[in-house]
Design an enzyme around this catalytic site. Structure first.
Site, short mmCIF file in Angstrom:
data_model
loop_
_atom_site.label_atom_id
_atom_site.label_comp_id
_atom_site.label_asym_id
_atom_site.label_seq_id
_atom_site.Cartn_x
_atom_site.Cartn_y
_atom_site.Cartn_z
N HIS A 83 4.16 7.35 -4.03
CA HIS A 83 3.21 6.78 -4.99
C HIS A 83 2.12 7.78 -5.39
CE1 HIS A 83 0.66 5.45 -1.45
NE2 HIS A 83 -0.32 5.64 -2.31
N ASP A 219 8.03 5.94 1.55
CA ASP A 219 7.05 6.32 0.53
C ASP A 219 6.68 7.81 0.62
OD1 ASP A 219 5.04 6.45 -1.34
OD2 ASP A 219 4.00 4.65 -0.64
N SER A 627 -3.72 8.18 1.56
CA SER A 627 -2.29 8.17 1.29
C SER A 627 -1.77 9.58 1.24
CB SER A 627 -2.00 7.46 -0.02
OG SER A 627 -1.88 6.10 0.22
N1 ARG Z 1 -1.24 0.07 -1.11
C1 ARG Z 1 -1.01 1.47 -1.01
C2 ARG Z 1 -2.24 2.24 -1.56
O1 ARG Z 1 -3.27 1.68 -1.74
C3 ARG Z 1 0.27 1.89 -1.63
C4 ARG Z 1 0.41 1.65 -3.10
C5 ARG Z 1 1.68 2.11 -3.71
N2 ARG Z 1 2.71 1.10 -3.71
C6 ARG Z 1 2.85 0.15 -4.67
N3 ARG Z 1 3.78 -0.76 -4.57
N4 ARG Z 1 2.08 0.12 -5.73
O2 ARG Z 1 -2.21 3.13 -2.35
N1 ASP Z 2 -2.40 3.29 -0.18
C1 ASP Z 2 -3.68 3.93 -0.07
C2 ASP Z 2 -3.75 5.26 -0.79
O1 ASP Z 2 -3.10 5.47 -1.79
C3 ASP Z 2 -4.09 4.05 1.36
C4 ASP Z 2 -4.84 2.84 1.79
O2 ASP Z 2 -5.60 2.30 0.98
O3 ASP Z 2 -4.69 2.46 2.96
O4 ASP Z 2 -4.54 6.13 -0.49
#
Ligand code: ARG
Ligand code: ASP
Length: 696
Positions: A83, A219, A627
């Site tokens: 991502h 990921d 991330s």
């Molecule tokens: N929640 C994670 C972060 O804040 C991963 C986001 C990417 N995945 C998604 N399905 N959008 O970035």
């Molecule tokens: N998914 C998040 C990021 O892209 C990490 C988090 O918020 O825990 O940095």
């Protein structure tokens, strides 16, 4: 007796070591080093951060200013999340070469794809510049006077700092402006795409599984840093060569078990752990709900269109993921704050603070802070909510309104100085081009109809049929002519006429009112932080995240989200197959991966029970920006790749509850398995250093 004392020492440290915190890598000696070792780490503070010798920090790169990445080979191979590389992967994708859907693997250096604008930044060294930055700053100064003194000091500090020509300098406030640190940086701008799994692996579970455990997402994506012949940062050139890093992380094939030490090393973006209860109330009860509603309305339209049309799916993939990510996080954050009783806990903390003030005779100095917070946040509420909603509509969801906003800025620049004409038009045009690269007018009109009623009562979708901006050619035409001609055409444009009063309201009312109160709130927050550290010095204070390099540490650990439920900390490929829904847009599994599963063809990547681990949990305190951060074992090897947090703990940005806050990492063995067995990109495995730290 002595033995018991030592045991007690370690237990006490283990408990506090589990309380979260994101620490400054140059200051680990002492408390942090002790805590880490009590959790099983064999690393010294110098192993992690050293100025004179290479250390772990030299492998950690800030990825495009928003994510983290790490070097995993002597040839500059870089690992980050799928991502995090998503918009690069998307930008090289088309209906014919759908790297989002099918993945991409460069089988030679020549096949690695350059990325315009992408950069990775390393930290050369960190210096405490608090004294120089705060010289001449007094408590009596107004916020504005304080800031201008600090700006003057900043210039002097920058001037006095020694660095090489190709290096940069950043200075950031810590502890709400009670401390300042300087970072000497090195920024590499030739960063090429090396590999990415298909979305059915890299984004497996998509929005349904996002922010949720148990998780089965691979990921990750890979890039490579290129440097000039002297191994220095350089703009893209075909003559550049793979970067030789000062340090790269060896990869462990032995993985982790529950209870193992891990540290996460990266660039957490923003946390707010020292807010008063009134602020948390406002965020969770007013700001979040209205922002959630706007994003939800937009997502309904975008999702439906993406499912119906492959072209739109590719065009809107990155946008959709960005909108959905914060939308879901805010929902989780609200639930977590409520469930953990965070507001009541903060209130109790505040009453302890007030008692301590009395006991120490510091009431006159600091006794007005909490009542002032109440007064200011009360005054702040309406404008704070409205300004947030404006940003959601004009910057995050609706693209025609975003174009109108940029047009307004262009108009202002031209009015301010007609000599700006060419530059202003040019920069507006570039913005338009970027938006139009992935623009569908029907989707955007649908979004407009869905979100606008949540912001204002005047909604008129017919502007979409009467504006030049929904099409790049007609927009370019509008931008031809003299300044007067352009501004006249602009002001006759239906979309611009509609948006202009709203944008004016933003500039003349929302923004100044917001800034006026926000400045006071920030100044008070600085004072509150000073007071906390003075009045309750026995508490454990870590600086809020601010996109600078930090270390956080903990253990591999499951958690109990509710009565009678315990989540194990490790998931396996078996779980991917359990979730498999043929043809589903979130839970499809590629044939090849199913074949490897059926044959149990895991090679050297299986754990000692013959299973293939996918993801695992830790008690590391992380946030957005972390991330792509490496999860590092007790000896400095790479074991995981951080990418998310668990649903019950997404409130950790404002309240960290060690019982239920967990970060989610991809097991590196799954990453290697996909690269090797699934993609057949053995050349990448061969350039890494694979180790067996547990088999000595
Ligand atoms: N929640 C994670 C972060 O804040 C991963 C986001 C990417 N995945 C998604 N399905 N959008 O970035
Ligand atoms: N998914 C998040 C990021 O892209 C990490 C988090 O918020 O825990 O940095």
């Amino acid at each position: 007796m002595r033995f018991l004392k030592i045991i007690f020492f370690f237990i006490a440290f283990q408990m506090t070591a589990q309380q979260g915190g994101m620490w400054i890598p140059s200051l680990l000696e002492g408390m942090n080093e002790d805590e880490m070792q009590s959790l099983g780490s064999k690393l010294t503070a110098q192993d992690i951060y050293d100025v004179n010798n290479s250390s772990l920090k030299d492998a950690i790169g800030h990825f495009n200013g928003g994510c983290t990445s790490e070097v995993i080979s002597p040839k500059g191979l870089l690992l980050t999340n799928h991502h995090c590389g998503f918009s690069q992967i998307q930008s090289h994708s088309s209906l014919e070469n759908d790297y989002l859907r099918d993945g991409f693997w460069a089988m030679t250096l020549e096949e690695e794809i350059p990325n315009d604008g992408l950069f990775v930044e390393f930290i050369v060294r960190i210096e405490d510049v608090t004294d120089a930055m705060l010289a001449g700053v007094t408590n009596e100064m107004s916020p504005r006077a304080r800031q201008s003194k600090i700006d003057i000091n900043r210039n002097a500090v920058v001037k006095a700092t020694q660095k090489e020509d190709w290096q940069g300098i950043k200075i950031r406030p810590f502890y709400k402006g009670n401390a300042y640190y300087l970072f000497v940086t090195e920024r590499f701008e030739d960063v090429r795409l090396v590999g990415a799994p298909p979305s059915s692996i890299g984004k497996f579970g998509s929005d349904t599984d996002n922010w949720v455990w148990p998780r089965h997402t691979g990921d990750f994506s890979m890039f490579r840093i290129y440097a000039d012949k002297n191994n220095r940062p350089a703009k893209y050139s075909k003559d550049n060569v793979p970067y030789k890093p000062k340090h790269f992380l060896p990869v462990s094939l032995d993985g982790i078990e529950e209870g193992d030490f891990t540290m996460v090393f990266g660039f957490p973006g923003r946390t707010n752990e020292y807010l008063p209860a009134v602020a948390i109330e406002q965020i969770t009860q007013k700001v979040n709900p209205s922002n959630i509603a706007i994003r939800e309305a937009a997502l309904k339209v975008i999702d439906a269109n993406m499912k119906a049309d492959d072209q739109i799916r590719i065009q809107y993939a990155s946008k959709q993921a960005r909108i959905a990510n914060a939308w879901k996080k805010w929902i989780g954050e609200n639930l977590g704050i409520q469930k953990s009783g965070a507001i009541a806990i903060k209130r109790k903390f505040e009453s302890d603070f007030t008692k301590a003030l009395k006991a120490k005779g510091m009431e006159t100095e600091y006794g007005t802070i909490l009542p002032e917070f109440s007064r200011l946040y009360n005054e702040f509420e309406a404008v704070n909510v409205k300004r947030n909603n404006f940003i959601e509509v004009f910057f995050r969801t609706n693209e025609l309104m975003q174009m109108a906003f940029r047009a307004f800025q262009m108009e202002q620049a031209i009015i301010a100085n007609p000599n700006n004409l060419d530059k202003a038009v040019e920069s507006f045009k570039n913005r338009l081009k970027r938006i139009h690269k992935n623009y569908n007018v029907n989707v955007d009109k649908g979004v407009y109809q869905a979100v606008m009623p949540l912001y204002t009562s005047t909604v008129d979708a017919s502007i979409y049929d009467k504006t030049a901006f929904t099409d790049m050619d007609s927009a370019s035409k509008l931008l031809e002519g003299t300044g007067d001609e352009i501004l006249e055409k602009l002001n006759n444009d239906a979309a611009y006429q509609y948006a202009k009063p709203l944008i004016k309201e933003f500039y003349t009312k929302l923004e100044p009112e917001f800034q006026q109160i926000n400045t006071q709130i920030n100044a008070l927050q600085t004072k509150y932080m000073t007071a906390l550290m003075k009045v309750m010095p026995e508490e454990r204070y870590f600086p809020d995240a601010n996109s600078t390099l930090r270390v956080t540490y903990g253990k591999v650990n499951g958690y109990a989200p509710r009565d009678a439920v315990y989540y194990d900390p490790v998931t396996y490929l078996d779980g991917v197959i359990e979730k498999y829904v043929p043809g589903d847009y979130e839970f499809d599994v590629p044939q090849k991966l199913r074949d490897l599963y059926d044959a149990k063809d895991y090679g050297q990547y299986a754990d000692k029970n013959g299973k293939l681990p996918i993801c695992f949990l830790g008690t590391n305190h992380t946030t957005g920006g972390n991330s792509g951060s490496p999860a590092i074992d007790a000896e400095g090897n790479l074991v995981g790749l951080n990418f998310d947090r668990v649903w019950e703990g997404t409130m950790s940005d404002i309240y960290y509850d060690p019982e239920i806050c967990r970060n989610i990492m991809v097991d590196l063995r799954y990453v290697l398995f996909i690269v090797d067995k699934y993609a057949g990109a053995k050349r990448l495995i061969d350039e890494m250093k694979l180790v067996h730290p547990k088999k000595k």
